[in-house]
Design an enzyme around this catalytic site. Sequence first.
Site, short mmCIF file in Angstrom:
data_model
loop_
_atom_site.label_atom_id
_atom_site.label_comp_id
_atom_site.label_asym_id
_atom_site.label_seq_id
_atom_site.Cartn_x
_atom_site.Cartn_y
_atom_site.Cartn_z
N ASP A 67 43.33 55.78 -5.37
CA ASP A 67 43.86 57.14 -5.47
C ASP A 67 43.47 57.81 -6.78
O ASP A 67 44.16 58.71 -7.27
CB ASP A 67 45.38 57.14 -5.30
CG ASP A 67 46.08 56.29 -6.35
OD1 ASP A 67 45.39 55.55 -7.08
OD2 ASP A 67 47.32 56.38 -6.46
N ASP A 301 23.19 58.82 -30.40
CA ASP A 301 22.77 60.00 -29.63
C ASP A 301 24.01 60.49 -28.92
O ASP A 301 24.35 60.02 -27.83
CB ASP A 301 21.66 59.61 -28.66
CG ASP A 301 21.06 60.81 -27.92
OD1 ASP A 301 21.72 61.87 -27.89
OD2 ASP A 301 19.96 60.68 -27.37
N ASP A 312 22.93 68.35 -28.06
CA ASP A 312 22.25 67.07 -27.92
C ASP A 312 21.68 66.69 -29.28
O ASP A 312 20.64 67.21 -29.68
CB ASP A 312 21.14 67.17 -26.87
CG ASP A 312 20.56 65.82 -26.48
OD1 ASP A 312 21.02 64.80 -27.01
OD2 ASP A 312 19.65 65.80 -25.63
N HIS A 391 13.22 69.02 -24.60
CA HIS A 391 13.70 69.45 -23.30
C HIS A 391 14.66 70.62 -23.52
O HIS A 391 15.25 70.76 -24.59
CB HIS A 391 14.39 68.32 -22.53
CG HIS A 391 15.58 67.72 -23.24
ND1 HIS A 391 16.82 68.33 -23.28
CD2 HIS A 391 15.72 66.56 -23.92
CE1 HIS A 391 17.65 67.57 -23.96
NE2 HIS A 391 17.02 66.50 -24.37
N GLU A 414 13.01 65.84 -30.62
CA GLU A 414 13.54 64.49 -30.79
C GLU A 414 12.47 63.41 -30.73
O GLU A 414 12.45 62.59 -29.81
CB GLU A 414 14.62 64.21 -29.74
CG GLU A 414 14.20 64.50 -28.30
CD GLU A 414 15.24 64.03 -27.29
OE1 GLU A 414 15.80 62.94 -27.47
OE2 GLU A 414 15.47 64.77 -26.32
N TYR A 418 10.44 53.07 -31.29
CA TYR A 418 11.32 51.99 -30.86
C TYR A 418 10.52 50.69 -30.80
O TYR A 418 9.59 50.57 -29.99
CB TYR A 418 11.90 52.30 -29.48
CG TYR A 418 12.39 53.74 -29.37
CD1 TYR A 418 13.68 54.08 -29.74
CD2 TYR A 418 11.52 54.74 -28.94
CE1 TYR A 418 14.11 55.40 -29.68
CE2 TYR A 418 11.93 56.06 -28.89
CZ TYR A 418 13.23 56.39 -29.25
OH TYR A 418 13.63 57.70 -29.20
N GLU A 437 17.07 63.83 -33.67
CA GLU A 437 17.08 64.90 -32.67
C GLU A 437 17.91 66.09 -33.16
O GLU A 437 19.06 65.93 -33.57
CB GLU A 437 17.67 64.39 -31.36
CG GLU A 437 17.76 65.44 -30.26
CD GLU A 437 18.29 64.85 -28.97
OE1 GLU A 437 18.06 65.46 -27.91
OE2 GLU A 437 18.93 63.77 -29.01
#
Length: 472
Positions: A67, A301, A312, A391, A414, A418, A437
């Site tokens: 529920d 992030d 962002d 983006h 950004e 890595y 970013e």
Amino acid sequence: MLRRLTAFLLFAMAIPAFTDAQQKTDYPEDYLTPAFHAGRRAAVKEMMPAKSVAIFFASQVRNRNNDVDYIFAQNKNFYYLTGLDEPNAMLLLFKEPVTINDKTGTEFIFVQPRNPSREMWTGKILGAEGVRERYKLDNVFTHEQFNTNTLDLGKVDTVLTSFRNENIIAKYYPQGRGGTQMDPLSRMASVVDSLLTATGKPFRSPARILSTLRSVKQPEEIVLITKATEMSAEGHTAVMKAAKPGMTEYQAQAVMEYYFKKNGSEYPGYPSINGSAENSCVLHYETNQRLMKDGDLLLSDCAAEYHGYSSDVTRTIPVNGKFTPEQKAIYEIVLEAQDSAFVLCKPGSASNEPHMAAQRVIARGLAKLGIITDANDNTQVRTYFPHGTSHGLGLDVHDPNPARLVPGAIFTVEPGIYIAPGSKCDKKWWNIGVRIEDDILITADGHKNLSAGAPRTVADVEKAMKQKSIFD
């Protein structure tokens, strides 16, 4: 689980009491006005072909378990055009006036009716009268007033709707409640589907129209995105002050999101990413469970959503307050890449130009450090920089973006590197994941960095980390 709960409670107990002045938000209630949404509907109708109807559906309530429902999140196009943050609603926009239920016009909305006994449990909804009054819409009906006789598709040549793509037409039944009836939104979509099938009318998505409009922000939207970004920058700065070895990733997340809520953010813009050490190399790491250690990097992030609009922002910091030589070398490459991308954030630039500039810097930097052997080998570069640099940003954290930058466009910049454990390079580079970013508004003569309030350079990050935190 018990250890995590105990740690979190101890952490939460460290939050001091706040004065009335501290509790007061810096941001007043400044929701978009009915005039804004009316202007967006007018802009859509202007771009619609002759003899067409555009049909937009609200989001559905989705059951999480038994529920308990998921937190409701409105369809962003529907919100853009109406401002209504309720489910079980449908908006019809016609190019030319038509008559529906004895009302003539080009805009009609069907909403859920009031149900006082249910509202005792779930909270008050607007109903037809409330929607009419709050959003200044003339032709408002309840969803029971929509059936196969309500909409005459024989009078239109083009139907613009994305209900099938959005999976609304699926016969959705609330699970765990003994539900046997289709929910109101699916019922209305099913009626539309049956009408399309019966008349043989083709339909196409209104996505191109909405993408074109949403890619350039109106002044009211810029205000909200700016505020969301300022909240986010404050949260990132707070994490810099609070971070230390022995802290968990989820505690860093808690510090961040506390500042979002304190300033009036309704939700995070997306699931918060707080990855330390090897987790900093996972682009969308959301587990946030690891205990952070001396010598780790923390990639955060995280960003706030404010009145439907998301920011962002990403920052990468050394948990102990001081970058190692290897961490600093990678960070400086990413910072230079971002600075090179900023140069191309101006009217007239193609939207991919900032990415190309950032990629060139990263390729050159990785080759100089010996992490890759050939700066011109795109495959090698993408091993360590696998995503795009920008983006669009707005109602969605990945919002439409114009092909060529114009004033009013808002997007991210950004770049990142890595280096996961096991990478084909010297082990001293392993576990270094760096992303920086920022949210950029294109102006008439260049750009404005909306998230500049969060420290960005090595010196400024290390300086912020020496400052006292309220969580100490």
